[in-house]
Structures are given as structure tokens and as C-alpha cells.
Scaffold this active site. Structure first.
Site, PDB file in Angstrom:
ATOM      1  N   ALA B 239      12.592  58.452 -99.813  1.00  0.00           N
ATOM      2  CA  ALA B 239      12.297  59.401 -98.738  1.00  0.00           C
ATOM      3  C   ALA B 239      13.386  60.467 -98.629  1.00  0.00           C
ATOM      4  CB  ALA B 239      12.127  58.654 -97.428  1.00  0.00           C
ATOM      5  N   HIS B 240      13.180  61.399 -97.707  1.00  0.00           N
ATOM      6  CA  HIS B 240      14.092  62.534 -97.572  1.00  0.00           C
ATOM      7  C   HIS B 240      15.494  62.101 -97.145  1.00  0.00           C
ATOM      8  CE1 HIS B 240      12.189  63.406 -93.313  1.00  0.00           C
ATOM      9  NE2 HIS B 240      12.522  62.160 -93.446  1.00  0.00           N
ATOM     10  N   ASN B 241      16.466  62.762 -97.741  1.00  0.00           N
ATOM     11  CA  ASN B 241      17.882  62.556 -97.412  1.00  0.00           C
ATOM     12  C   ASN B 241      18.429  61.179 -97.768  1.00  0.00           C
ATOM     13  OD1 ASN B 241      17.016  64.778 -95.101  1.00  0.00           O
ATOM     14  ND2 ASN B 241      19.044  65.089 -95.973  1.00  0.00           N
TER      15      ASN B 241
END
Lengths: 348, 348, 348
Positions: B239-241
Site C-alpha cells: 500500500a501507499h507509503n
């Protein structure tokens, strides 16, 4: 399309009751059907839609209470299978894809069968062999020396890497990847991983269906093998050197780790995971989300992570739900023992 | 190909015993090998194939019982690693993809390195930089300003979105998606979700491998970061980051939620899930299907959902299997207490 | 870009404290921000970065301890939502894709809206209708009679099969597959599976987002239905005839089996699995990795496989961790009972 209900009843060996002079234009779900459509009733959960359905005819079990008079019944033993037979006979989809699109690339060394259809931007690399009546949809890529058997349908955006073999009447859905490298690395003393080249292939036998975005890795050495009649749902992962025997069903998001052998006529329900280097005996059934870390040698139903025989798993699950009660009872016992000890000691 | 066994033994520092005048044409699994082929024996589960294998030579551990005389042995400490070294040396696959296909699109602002190969219908958008010796296979799409380092292999049907950076010697397998939007929404008071634009990117460092149909989301702001030497198996979600530190292995179908940091030299086995905004310390090992909802601060093995230290998890699992017995014993204790109370009370 | 901080504060109804004469060039995470950048602080886990951040301005909660004087504060109630609003206003990505690429195929029967952008090698088959301002990226394939509503963005390498309908303002990420065959087979008496043709479609309503490599199967008969405002993360599987009601969120790797209905405003966290033919009531929240095998009729939080009410699941999990203690205490009780019995019996 206009089909006489009598013709449909004959196809499924059904008994008509109610108005017989009906023609059917289409099929529909019971909660969705319109006049002129045929529907069916199989699961009791859907009976609630029966009083209101606008279908002109309905396939039901023979003991169904035919309480409405403005609908025609066809009575059979297995309404779901009868309905499927009708769809297969009259409503099977026809794909208009025909001929070799001018944007498709076919290497000059490729052997193409009769009546092959290749969509736009399809890539068929050197050494491939494509059987008769095969349809390969747009933007699908076959690397070198891939074979695809007669009557197979390979949908769009699919990748099949070099040297993989696909049987006859196989259906592969969009986004499937066949023959990607197995996940093989050796760590050195510093913890750095070094790739082990994966020089095997994937062999898919006849009548296999492969879901959308499925991944089937090529063997490290030898073949990852999917045998005849296996049905694989979307987003399933099959690792290198796995063998799946005939007529086994892998539901969505199942993962099978490297070198594991899954027997014949097994059913692995959704999100099941199976560790590498083990064997599942024929007719193993794994309930959804189960995790298997040891070989299963006895056919039957299994559940849990780690998986247990279903009957045992259910007993244990009931005990787990009782844990607050057990804890209370242990406390209660300790209290009573304390009291009793005191009482007994006081009497000495 | 004909390789003298002596040459192979020298490569892996092995000791030949048995007939030495052997040439090897190929390598194979022990249950699959034919005359002229070299195989190996590592896991005891495969010893059952030893008496029957048709291989001409076999790599074994030094204490192996060399009971057959019609096969040549090469003795080493680690047969699996030795076998991998031989494959790497003699049988590494060569991809015939060469040059820039005329159907590939390369924007005029793209910087292409030397000896780049681009397959059919590849799209390299404005501002991209492609290093030396990079191969990008058919139908793969790079949006604007993507960078790919030297010697990387990007297989077919891959999507890399704008501004993402891919290091050197990276291998990305078919269907991988790098830089899709992170899953970021804010609900309003009516429960309607409003998209938060995802304006970061993905940075993949050198020597990373990315499996088929893997998804790695771009950061909301900043970068999703996959560090040097990380190996990612098929169908993994990042997922993001998220940050994954050096030389960590993510097996198939692992999912890591937003902003979580996975340390160095971790192993996340198949179908493991890790919640967002936590940290896994270096050398965390998660057994298959584990679910992690809190940061892990102590290196070691963990199992279960929610995950516990493996040793504890095993103890607890054994207790869980004993629950029917515990339940019986509680009942028995209650019975005995009742009897005992009666006895004691009767005496008063 | 240079934006006055005052303008930003006005947009988010924030109160500036500290040096007000600041211009902002970009936004960044607190651990990553440089001079001239705006950041925000929302989760306490990130407060450790506050003393060192190089950001020129920071959005904080109104009760935040504004201890540094060399940074400008904007105080608001919800810093995360305020930050998202700023990104949406000033930094939303613009995709340069424009016009109909000459390599895109558009069948002559297709109805294209105004201002449609089609990337390279896109295939729009006969009978499709594409709304105004739709962008369809490279190598995406729409089979016959697909409809896409106004202002939708369909990224690259996506497959949408025949007769599926996609609403307005839908975003579909790379590799998504919409309308693949449902997984429908009937076994015969020999255990061979026979395909049931899947003649329904998929209907995606307005404002839905579909993650990378998601798979949504077409209905056996009728429609698989994704209602308005549903947000679907990467690698989710939605089986045939599933209905997902308005404003429900499906996190990554969720799987929903056939004919299940998920209510409005539900949240299914990562790797959740839901069996077929059941219903989840509105506002059901499933914690990550939960498995649901029965309909859920009461809104609330659920966890586990099989799923239980979260409060109960937490109590039971605590008891499970206590099992070694319970086992010891049962042994202890048995010992004490033995001693007590002996004592009592000795006195008779």
C-alpha cells in the site's frame, strides 16, 4: 429468440404443469425475471421471490408447492443443473472474434491451425504452435515456443512465457500469467538473496479453466503441472513445481506453495493456503481460509489455520466460544476448593 | 550442450565418486531425470526416488549412502545451492528480445541507454529514462517520467505509472502494477467517500524482484519505498507509503497496509497480512497466514492472527487442541467437588 | 507554484500562528519535508518528527503545543482532511493523455462522447458507448457493447468484457478485469466439472473506484452490481452475482463469493473473506483477515475466522492467551481435589 416451452421441457426431461402454450425469449434470475422469461428455483433462500416473480415459466423441484396459477412450472430433480443445460443449449455466448487481425504479430516460424482467431496487438513469438479453432484476444502475449491446443480460448491481456504448453479446450481469463519465474533464491552469509534461474515450464492439460489475474509459475526445473479438468478461480497463486491432479477445483485467492502436490477431485475453497513440499490426498476438501502445513493423507473436510478435520475443528470452535464460561468455572472451582479446604481443616 | 562432469565438480568444489568419465547434457529433478542428465538430492522426502532415477550423475551431501554403482556422485555440503550455481553458469535463460520494435512507442523526450530492447506495442511516455541493457517486453506501458536502471528486465503487460523510479538489475514479472493510486479517501458526514489525490510515487531500488500481478501503490505524498535486494512474490499488495527495507522477502499474496515499515532481512510467508502504520523490526519472520496488528520490536518467528511469538503460538495451539479434554476435566472436577461437599457436609 | 499561506489557511478555515508571511511551493510528509513545503501532523506516532522537520508550515490540531518558533502553524480540527483538501485544490494530478491515438482501434459502431482520450493500442469493440471526457489509457481492451459514463478514467492494461456497464466518474486502475466469467461448474457423477455459461454482466455505478488487478466476475444470469460510491482496493475478488451497496469500502485482497450481498457503508478490511449466498447488513465492519460464513444482521465490528462480534472476539482472544494458565490451574485443582479427598476419606 422464441423457444417453445415444450422443447425446453424435453431437453431437461421435465414435466410441465400449468399453461403449456408458452414461448420463452430469455432466461433470468427469479428476482429479476420479466414476462416471457424462464427462471428457476433451487435454494430455499430464494423462495421469497416466488410470489412476485414476473417470469412466464419456472423450473422447480418435483415436490414444489405450485401455488400460483399464472406461471408455468417445469418439474425436475435438479433445477440448477437443468437451468444450466438450457443456457448451454440456447444461450451460450458466441465471441465475434474472427481471423487474424492485421495488428497481430505472428512470427514466421509459428504453426497456426485452421480457423484461428487472433485479436489486435496479439504477439505470437517464434516457435509457437496454435491449434485449430483457437481464439486469442487482444493484447495477449505468447513468448517463444508456447503451444496452445485446439478449441482453446485465451482472453485479452494474458501473458504466457516461453516453452509453456496449454492443452485443448482450455479457457484462460484476462490478466492470467502463465510461466512467470518461480520464487527461488539462495541467501548468502550476508543475507543477500541470489536468484536461482527458473528453467522449467508450465504444462496445462486439456479442459482446464484459468481465472482472471491468476499466476502460475514455471518450474525451477521440470514442469509445474495442471492436469485435465482442473478449474482455477481468479487471483489464485500456483508456485513452481506444483502438481494439481485431475478435476480439482481451486477457488479464488487460493495459494499453493512450491513443489506441493494436490490430489484429484479436491476442492480448495477461497483464500486457502497450502505450504510447499507436501501432498493433499485425492478428495481433500478445504474450507475457506484454511491453512495447511502438513500433508493430508485421509480424504475429507478440513478447516482452520492450521487445518484440522472439520468435525474436530467445529468441536474446538464451540469450546473456544465457551472459554469465558470455562474461565468462570475454574475460578468458581478454586473458590469452592478454598472453602472446602478451610472447612475440612477447621475440623481437624 | 555437453559438459564434462569434472568441470561441473570443479565449479561447485565437489568430490566425484563413481564413474568419472561422464558428460552432462542437461539438468533435471530426481523424479524426472533421463540418461545424460544431472540431478541433485537435498530434502529427505525425495530420497525415495533415488533407487530409480535415470540421471547419469547426482549431487549429494557428503555423508550420503552411495549405494548405487551405476550413477556418479558429486559430494558437496549444500546440494541445492551447488545445483543452483550450475544452472546459473550453464543454463541461464537468454531472452531473444533485441532492439526497438517498430510498433513500440518512444516519446521524443525519452532518454534511452545503450543496447535497450523494447518489445511490440511497448509505450515509453514523455520524460522517461531507460538505462543500458534494459529489456522491456511486449505491451508494457510506462507513463511519464519513469526511470528504469541498467540491466533491468520488465516483462510483458506491466504498468508503471508516472514519476516512479526503478533501480538497476530489477526484474518485474508480467502483470505487475507499479504506482497505482494509494487507497486514500475521506468520508463526509453522509458516509460518502472523497478521494485524496495520491501525489507521491514508488521508488524501487536495485536488485529487487517483483512477482507477477503484484500491486505497489504510489505514496499519498512522498514515496512508497522498496529497498535494495527485496524479493516480492506474485500477487503481493503493497500500500501507499510502505517502506520495505533491504533484503526482505515477501511471499505470495502478502498484503501490507499503508505507511507500515518492514525491516531488513524479514521473511513474510504466504498470505501474511500486516496492518497500517506499524513497524516490523529487522529479522522478523512471519509464518504463513499470520496477521499483524501491532509493531513487532523483537526479531524472531511469529504466527497466528493476531500474531504471537511462534513458541507461544505453538503452545497455545496445543492447548486449543486439548480444549475438549479440559472441558471434560472441568466437568469432572465440578462433579467431584459436589460429591466432596456433600460428604463433608454430611459429617457436620 | 507559489501559494500564500494565508490563501491556504482560508481554504481550510485554519488559524495561522507564527510567521504569517510564508509562501508554499509544495506539500510533503513531516519526515520528508523541505524548506518552502507545507506538512501536517495528525497521528501522535509522527510527533517525534516535529522537532526536526524542515517544513516551513505545518497543519496541526488546535490544542497542539506550538513549541517551535521557526515554523508557521495552521490550526484546524482535522489536519488530515485539511491537508487532503489542499492537495485536491492545488496539487491534483493532470494526465496529459489527449485525443484519440492513431494506434487505438475504435469500431465504426462505437459512440464516442466529446473530449474522449484514447491511448495507444486501446481496443474499443463494436457497440461500445463512451461518455464525455473519458480517458482510456494504453493497451486497455473493451469487448462488445461496453458502456463507460462521463468523466471516467480507465487506466492501462485493463480488460472489460462484453456488455458490462461502467458509470460516471469511475476510476479503474491498471490490470483490473471487469466481466470475466463467474466460476460456475456442475460436476457429473464421475467428478468431471462442466462449465455453466456465464451470460450476465457487471454493472458499476457512478463514483466507484476499482483498484489495480481487481477481478469482478460477470453474473451467471443478471448482473454483478457495484453501487454508487463503492471503493475497491487492489487485488480484490468479487464473484458472480455479488451486490455491493452504496459507499462500502473493500480493502485490498478481500474476496466475496457468489451471490452475496454486502450492505451500504460497510468496511471490509484487508484479506477479509465472505462466503457465498449470504447478506451483510449496512454498516458492518470486518477487521482484517476475518472470515464470514453466516449472514450478519446487526451492524457493528466483527473479527476472526469464523467472525465473531469484535468485543466477544477480543474477550475470547484474551482467554486463548490464558490457556496455559487455565491448564495449570486445572491440574492444580485436580491435585488439590485428590489431596482433599484423601484427607476426607482418612477421617471417615
Amino acid at each position: 429468440m422464441k423457444i417453445a416451452l415444450k422443447e425446453i421441457a424435453d431437453l431437461i426431461n421435465g414435466k410441465i404443469s400449468g399453461p403449456a402454450d408458452v414461448t420463452i425469449s430469455s432466461v433470468a434470475r427469479i428476482d429479476d425475471a420479466k414476462e416471457g422469461e424462464l427462471t428457476f428455483l433451487y435454494l430455499s433462500a430464494y423462495e421469497k421471490y416466488f410470489p412476485e416473480t414476473k417470469a412466464s415459466a419456472i423450473i422447480v423441484k418435483s415436490y414444489f408447492n405450485t401455488s400460483r396459477s399464472n406461471i408455468t412450472y417445469i418439474e425436475v430433480n435438479e433445477p440448477d443443473k437443468a437451468f444450466a443445460k438450457i443456457i448451454l443449449q440456447y444461450f451460450s455466448p458466441e465471441f465475434p472474434l474472427k481471423g487474424i487481425d492485421k495488428t497481430a504479430f505472428v512470427d514466421e516460424t509459428v504453426k497456426l491451425g485452421d480457423n484461428v482467431a487472433l485479436g489486435k496487438n496479439v504477439v505470437i513469438s517464434a516457435g509457437c504452435k496454435i491449434g485449430d479453432n483457437v481464439k486469442i484476444f487482444h493484447n495477449t502475449v505468447l513468448l517463444e515456443n508456447v503451444e496452445v491446443g485446439d478449441d482453446s480460448i485465451i482472453f485479452q491481456n494474458i501473458s504466457i512465457r516461453e516453452n509453456c504448453k496449454v492443452g485443448k479446450r482450455v479457457i484462460a481469463h484476462p490478466g492470467a500469467v502463465i510461466g512467470s519465474d518461480g520464487f527461488g533464491f539462495n541467501p548468502d552469509e550476508k543475507g543477500v538473496y541470489h536468484k536461482v534461474p527458473q528453467i522449467g515450464n508450465v504444462v496445462i492439460e486439456d479442459d482446464v479453466e484459468i481465472g482472471a489475474n491468476v499466476t502460475i509459475d514455471r518450474a525451477a526445473v521440470g514442469s509445474t503441472l495442471i492436469k485435465q479438468g482442473v478449474k482455477i478461480d481468479n487471483l489464485v497463486q500456483i508456485a513452481h513445481n506444483v502438481i494439481v491432479e485431475e478435476n480439482t477445483v481451486l477457488a479464488s485467492q487460493v495459494g499453493i506453495a512450491g513443489s506441493t502436490k494436490v490430489g484429484k477431485n479436491c476442492i480448495l475453497a477461497g483464500q486457502v493456503g497450502v505450504i510447499g513440499h507436501i501432498e493433499l490426498v485425492d478428495k481433500t476438501v478445504l474450507i475457506a481460509q484454511s491453512g495447511v502445513s502438513k500433508s493430508i493423507k485421509k480424504p475429507g473436510y478440513y478447516f482452520g489455520s492450521p487445518a484440522k478435520e472439520l468435525r474436530k475443528a467445529k468441536v474446538i470452535e464451540a469450546h473456544i466460544r465457551n472459554l469465558p464460561d470455562y474461565s468462570d468455572r475454574i475460578k468458581q472451582l478454586e473458590e469452592e476448593i478454598r472453602n472446602l479446604k478451610e472447612k475440612v481443616n477447621n475440623k481437624t
